[in-house]
Design an enzyme around this catalytic site. Sequence first.
Site, short mmCIF file in Angstrom:
data_model
loop_
_atom_site.label_atom_id
_atom_site.label_comp_id
_atom_site.label_asym_id
_atom_site.label_seq_id
_atom_site.Cartn_x
_atom_site.Cartn_y
_atom_site.Cartn_z
N SER A 43 0.81 -1.22 0.00
CA SER A 43 0.00 0.00 0.00
C SER A 43 0.84 1.28 0.00
CB SER A 43 -0.94 0.01 1.21
OG SER A 43 -0.22 -0.18 2.42
N HIS A 86 -0.85 4.45 7.59
CA HIS A 86 -0.16 4.84 6.36
C HIS A 86 0.36 6.28 6.45
CE1 HIS A 86 -2.93 1.59 5.07
NE2 HIS A 86 -1.90 1.24 4.33
N GLY A 116 -2.37 -4.24 1.03
CA GLY A 116 -2.49 -5.45 1.83
C GLY A 116 -1.54 -6.56 1.45
N ASP A 143 -5.61 7.38 9.38
CA ASP A 143 -5.79 5.97 9.79
C ASP A 143 -4.73 5.52 10.78
OD1 ASP A 143 -3.49 5.47 8.27
OD2 ASP A 143 -4.53 4.29 6.74
N ASN A 195 2.96 -5.51 5.99
CA ASN A 195 1.75 -6.34 6.14
C ASN A 195 2.05 -7.70 6.76
OD1 ASN A 195 -0.35 -4.61 5.04
ND2 ASN A 195 0.74 -4.79 3.11
#
Length: 209
Positions: free
Chosen positions: A10, A187, A48, A184, A81
């Site tokens: 991502s 990120h 992801g 979030d 991830n």
Amino acid sequence: MLVYAAVGDSLTVGVGAWPGAGLVPQYRALASRAANAYVESMSFGMSGATTGDILRLVKFNPRLRFILARADIITLTAGGNDLIRAAKQYARKQDPLVFPEALRECREHYAELVNTIRALKASRGSRYIIRAADLYNPYPAVPEAALWVKRFNRHIDSLQCGNFKIASVYSPFVGREKELLSVDGLHPNKQGYRVIAEQMSRLGYRPLL
């Protein structure tokens, strides 16, 4: 003109920032300025994606392999991830072996990923660069998070050789998480991606330029 191929998770997609403000466009602009030439960028990011997912993409996607073989600049983001998935498994199972096993697999996949890209570049001689970033810690309040992020970073640092270099982004993010992460909390935002792009650019562009 230079060709820039971005591969990864991502962070390569640019999640957390507005279009045009992610890692790939910001690094492309810095590379273009350094080379005083137009840089065409192509992004193969998957939100992801684990190191295993990215490895499979590089090994079995014909279009990506064609582009990587001819690219002058390649960037790689991977690993975050894997650790996030391990943290979720640990929260469910409370199994202390989850993190060591995840790190072992991640190490193997990352090393094979770099070697696969190098093999694709064999016909290019030395006229290319591969740049990657180590991991920042989005969970500074969790002691175990810093421990495993640092262990992962030590491993990928050991893979540096010749055309492949790792930008250190762990330290620049420490204590600046609220400033550099998006809403979030995971990120980077525009400024966070700017930090990563600048750290990559500071590694230079030899032997390409």
